[in-house]
Design an enzyme around this catalytic site. Sequence first.
Site, PDB file in Angstrom:
ATOM      1  N   TYR A   1     -42.652  23.444  34.907  1.00  0.00           N
ATOM      2  CA  TYR A   1     -42.527  23.092  34.541  1.00  0.00           C
ATOM      3  C   TYR A   1     -41.316  22.950  33.492  1.00  0.00           C
ATOM      4  CZ  TYR A   1     -42.846  22.014  29.024  1.00  0.00           C
ATOM      5  OH  TYR A   1     -42.693  21.655  27.152  1.00  0.00           O
TER       6      TYR A   1
ATOM      7  N   SER B   1     -36.977  19.721  27.449  1.00  0.00           N
ATOM      8  CA  SER B   1     -37.198  21.620  26.538  1.00  0.00           C
ATOM      9  C   SER B   1     -36.382  21.456  26.418  1.00  0.00           C
ATOM     10  CB  SER B   1     -38.850  21.971  27.588  1.00  0.00           C
ATOM     11  OG  SER B   1     -38.785  22.890  26.585  1.00  0.00           O
TER      12      SER B   1
ATOM     13  N   THR C   1     -46.145   7.412  24.023  1.00  0.00           N
ATOM     14  CA  THR C   1     -47.232   8.107  24.965  1.00  0.00           C
ATOM     15  C   THR C   1     -47.579   9.808  24.457  1.00  0.00           C
ATOM     16  OG1 THR C   1     -45.071   9.088  26.533  1.00  0.00           O
ATOM     17  CG2 THR C   1     -46.180   6.797  27.121  1.00  0.00           C
ATOM     18  N   GLY C   2     -49.019  10.250  24.213  1.00  0.00           N
ATOM     19  CA  GLY C   2     -48.995  11.282  23.588  1.00  0.00           C
ATOM     20  C   GLY C   2     -48.946  11.188  22.685  1.00  0.00           C
ATOM     21  N   GLY C   3     -49.453   9.834  22.351  1.00  0.00           N
ATOM     22  CA  GLY C   3     -49.581   9.477  20.484  1.00  0.00           C
ATOM     23  C   GLY C   3     -50.360  10.285  19.755  1.00  0.00           C
TER      24      GLY C   3
ATOM     25  N   GLY D   1     -50.058  16.488  17.793  1.00  0.00           N
ATOM     26  CA  GLY D   1     -48.375  17.314  18.151  1.00  0.00           C
ATOM     27  C   GLY D   1     -47.296  15.854  17.916  1.00  0.00           C
TER      28      GLY D   1
ATOM     29  N   GLY E   1     -46.242  13.492  19.134  1.00  0.00           N
ATOM     30  CA  GLY E   1     -46.126  12.345  19.454  1.00  0.00           C
ATOM     31  C   GLY E   1     -46.809  11.292  18.165  1.00  0.00           C
TER      32      GLY E   1
END
Length: 249
Positions: free
Chosen positions: A150, A137, A12-14, A17, A19
């Site tokens: 976050y 993170s 996901t989020g590929g 960045g 990903g």
Amino acid sequence: MGKLGGKIAVVTGGSMGMGLVTAKLFAREGAQVIVTGRDQASIEAAAREIGNGAEGIRSDISKLADLDALRDHIRERYGRLDILFANAGGARPRLFEEVADEDFDHTVDINFKGTFFTVQKLISLMGPGGSIILNTSIQGVRGTPGMSVYSATKAALRSLARSLTAEYGSKGIRTNALAPGYIDTGVMLRTGFTDEQIDAMTTQATLHTPLGRMGTSEEIAKTALFFASDASEFITGVELTVDGGWAQI
Ligand SMILES: NC(=O)c1ccc[n+]([C@@H]2O[C@H](COP(=O)([O-])OP(=O)(O)OC[C@H]3O[C@@H](n4cnc5c(N)ncnc54)[C@H](OP(=O)(O)O)[C@@H]3O)[C@@H](O)[C@H]2O)c1
């Protein structure tokens, strides 16, 4: 045959960045890769860049209907899922007293609720040998001005890795958390920080990092490959920091 030969992997989020870089490495190692993101044009461009038959699907992890459609598509086209890199996420930095209701919901909807339901929908396609990697993170174990929401969402994901390990270990599905430090993906520019703020953060990060530099997306990708592959077959429930030692001292 590569380390992921014959595996079906979702990132996901590929579309950009870490990903995108991870999706490229997974594809080079033999996986059939499916990348997701919210922007149709970026996700199609990413699939072309990854090559090796990679597929790009527009899917917003904060929308449950998109996740249902993603699950149904993967079931119909591939029949199962072996690897999930739940990587999509983002920050909206605000000092604590400036966090509005909408800022709070936006960050929680993507980072925690979105990732939670991404896993819930897709885990039904996984069986023994499955590997889930949650992108957390080092902010999840640190306190940083402007990052209260976050950081809390990333701590929640670290907790989720433990819960999933307890519920799915007996089914042979592993869940681990990968906690990046300060990684040079260009995200700071896209998050709305000024050049001066980015310079200050980069200086701080470099000063606090024993290895004396920012990390790269390739270093995240190599760690995700470790968790995705048999190299980590008896490892589940851990959070591994990839931060040049920043959070360890
Ligand atoms: N960079 C760092 O220093 C760092 C450090 C620690 C942790 N992380 C974590 O690492 C992950 C990736 O960071 P990055 O720096 O590679 O970020 P990035 O370059 O901004 O990429 C984020 C990716 O996620 C997608 N995305 C964002 N919101 C989404 C949503 N609701 N549904 C689906 N896709 C979505 C973006 O595409 P669209 O915008 O087109 O949807 C993009 O493909 C994040 O979870 C981040 O919190 C980053």
